[in-house]
Design a protein around this motif. Sequence first.
Motif, mmCIF file in Angstrom:
data_model
loop_
_atom_site.group_PDB
_atom_site.id
_atom_site.type_symbol
_atom_site.label_atom_id
_atom_site.label_comp_id
_atom_site.label_asym_id
_atom_site.label_seq_id
_atom_site.Cartn_x
_atom_site.Cartn_y
_atom_site.Cartn_z
ATOM 1 N N LEU A 29 0.620 -1.408 0.231
ATOM 2 C CA LEU A 29 -0.198 -0.056 -0.061
ATOM 3 C C LEU A 29 0.652 1.075 0.280
ATOM 4 O O LEU A 29 0.990 2.394 -0.688
ATOM 5 C CB LEU A 29 -1.169 -0.323 1.762
ATOM 6 C CG LEU A 29 -1.787 1.274 1.084
ATOM 7 C CD1 LEU A 29 -2.810 1.448 -0.069
ATOM 8 C CD2 LEU A 29 -2.544 1.228 2.664
ATOM 9 N N THR A 30 2.368 1.152 0.728
ATOM 10 C CA THR A 30 2.674 2.400 1.041
ATOM 11 C C THR A 30 3.655 2.448 -0.330
ATOM 12 O O THR A 30 3.332 3.969 -0.380
ATOM 13 C CB THR A 30 3.601 2.213 1.902
ATOM 14 O OG1 THR A 30 4.444 0.900 1.105
ATOM 15 C CG2 THR A 30 3.565 2.462 3.345
ATOM 16 N N SER A 31 3.530 2.123 -0.786
ATOM 17 C CA SER A 31 4.293 2.363 -2.532
ATOM 18 C C SER A 31 3.283 3.321 -3.524
ATOM 19 O O SER A 31 4.082 3.748 -4.114
ATOM 20 C CB SER A 31 4.517 0.724 -3.004
ATOM 21 O OG SER A 31 3.623 0.114 -3.290
ATOM 22 N N ALA A 32 1.768 3.227 -3.152
ATOM 23 C CA ALA A 32 1.471 3.618 -3.898
ATOM 24 C C ALA A 32 1.017 5.121 -3.813
ATOM 25 O O ALA A 32 1.006 5.999 -4.835
ATOM 26 C CB ALA A 32 -0.345 3.446 -3.957
ATOM 27 N N PHE A 33 1.300 5.558 -2.582
ATOM 28 C CA PHE A 33 1.900 6.958 -2.564
ATOM 29 C C PHE A 33 3.342 7.505 -2.028
ATOM 30 O O PHE A 33 3.700 8.713 -2.312
ATOM 31 C CB PHE A 33 1.311 7.393 -0.610
ATOM 32 C CG PHE A 33 -0.098 6.733 0.467
ATOM 33 C CD1 PHE A 33 -0.601 7.785 -0.236
ATOM 34 C CD2 PHE A 33 -0.225 5.564 0.352
ATOM 35 C CE1 PHE A 33 -2.276 8.090 -0.293
ATOM 36 C CE2 PHE A 33 -1.645 5.248 0.446
ATOM 37 C CZ PHE A 33 -2.487 6.445 0.976
ATOM 38 N N SER A 34 4.289 6.558 -3.052
ATOM 39 C CA SER A 34 5.153 6.841 -3.116
ATOM 40 C C SER A 34 5.955 7.880 -4.672
ATOM 41 O O SER A 34 4.899 6.702 -5.264
ATOM 42 C CB SER A 34 6.096 5.826 -3.085
ATOM 43 O OG SER A 34 7.837 5.971 -2.700
ATOM 44 N N HIS A 35 6.611 8.843 -4.625
ATOM 45 C CA HIS A 35 7.054 8.966 -6.181
ATOM 46 C C HIS A 35 8.184 9.478 -5.519
ATOM 47 O O HIS A 35 8.550 10.776 -5.277
ATOM 48 C CB HIS A 35 6.472 10.478 -6.481
ATOM 49 C CG HIS A 35 4.455 9.510 -6.903
ATOM 50 N ND1 HIS A 35 3.485 9.445 -5.983
ATOM 51 C CD2 HIS A 35 3.761 9.108 -8.200
ATOM 52 C CE1 HIS A 35 2.891 9.158 -6.637
ATOM 53 N NE2 HIS A 35 2.650 8.548 -7.768
ATOM 54 N N PHE A 36 10.086 9.512 -6.323
ATOM 55 C CA PHE A 36 10.482 10.144 -6.174
ATOM 56 C C PHE A 36 11.130 10.876 -7.382
ATOM 57 O O PHE A 36 12.383 11.858 -7.371
ATOM 58 C CB PHE A 36 12.037 9.401 -5.924
ATOM 59 C CG PHE A 36 12.394 8.260 -6.617
ATOM 60 C CD1 PHE A 36 11.985 6.887 -5.685
ATOM 61 C CD2 PHE A 36 12.286 8.024 -7.844
ATOM 62 C CE1 PHE A 36 12.215 5.645 -6.198
ATOM 63 C CE2 PHE A 36 12.706 6.683 -7.933
ATOM 64 C CZ PHE A 36 12.523 5.604 -7.144
ATOM 65 N N ASP A 37 10.225 11.094 -8.595
ATOM 66 C CA ASP A 37 10.535 11.585 -10.123
ATOM 67 C C ASP A 37 9.335 13.238 -10.348
ATOM 68 O O ASP A 37 7.882 12.448 -9.474
ATOM 69 C CB ASP A 37 10.684 10.703 -11.242
ATOM 70 C CG ASP A 37 10.457 11.897 -11.932
ATOM 71 O OD1 ASP A 37 9.147 12.095 -13.275
ATOM 72 O OD2 ASP A 37 11.392 12.160 -12.731
ATOM 73 N N LEU A 38 9.570 14.421 -10.294
ATOM 74 C CA LEU A 38 8.665 14.816 -10.416
ATOM 75 C C LEU A 38 7.603 14.743 -11.035
ATOM 76 O O LEU A 38 6.606 14.768 -11.129
ATOM 77 C CB LEU A 38 9.584 16.999 -10.625
ATOM 78 C CG LEU A 38 8.481 18.082 -10.550
ATOM 79 C CD1 LEU A 38 7.678 18.025 -8.798
ATOM 80 C CD2 LEU A 38 9.041 18.450 -10.257
#
Length: 266
Positions: free
Chosen positions: A121-130
Amino acid sequence: MNLLIRTLVSRQSSLFICRRHLTTEKSRRAFRLPLLTDKFRSSQPSSPRNNNNNKNPFRFINEKNIVTGIIIVNGIVFIIWQFSYANLRSNRDQRLLWFMTKNFMVSWDGVVRENRVWTLLTSAFSHFDLTHFLINSFVLYSFGPPVLSHIGLSAFIQLFLVSAIGCSLSHIFYQRFYDRRPSLPAVGASGVTMGMTVLYSFLRPFDTVLLFFIIPMPVIVGVGAFITYDLYRAITHRQKNIGSAGHIGGAIAGALYYFLKIRGRL
């Protein structure tokens, strides 16, 4: 550990399957709603919403702000990613980056071998590219309100969770049994956006969207084209840093949720 962190920083574009470029194409091909919610919300009396607030387990959440809240949470996680990289470069402090890598990226090894189930689940809130973050936010902001307006808050949150977890499961099983790279991780809300767009295409299949912001077509045709493209990329091992298998998982989750939970209430 030091070598791993240096590898993560120096080779992030090739090491990670970020659900990225397909969502970038979403901004260009544009699942853009011409009249976003006005006409759609006018049909609320015929929608399958649950009007009994006492039965809503999410009644403590403000329905008007839920989509914005999701985008804000995504933004906070994105900022933490940026800070963790900056902290490593300037202070040689890898602790925060290590924490983010362990808790906001999903992989077969992480979930199955290391028991980090929460990353589904937490990966769905994760972005490290703008760009990745902005495009997913755009799609969520475009499709989230009309879907929420039609199915109600409780079903909307369930759809979000089902699509996020379905996307992650599809990714890790694909990497373990088809691509044979079980340690390859993924991040992003693209599976959620696929679940929402698929469900919307069933609710309003002949609404017009603009391909490349130019070519009008029924939304169900546009969504079908994206799914076909993802299938081709996944089957032919041409994902590169695009999580096509995860997109398909999100799309399947959205379709199943519609047929099993929503259609019977129409």
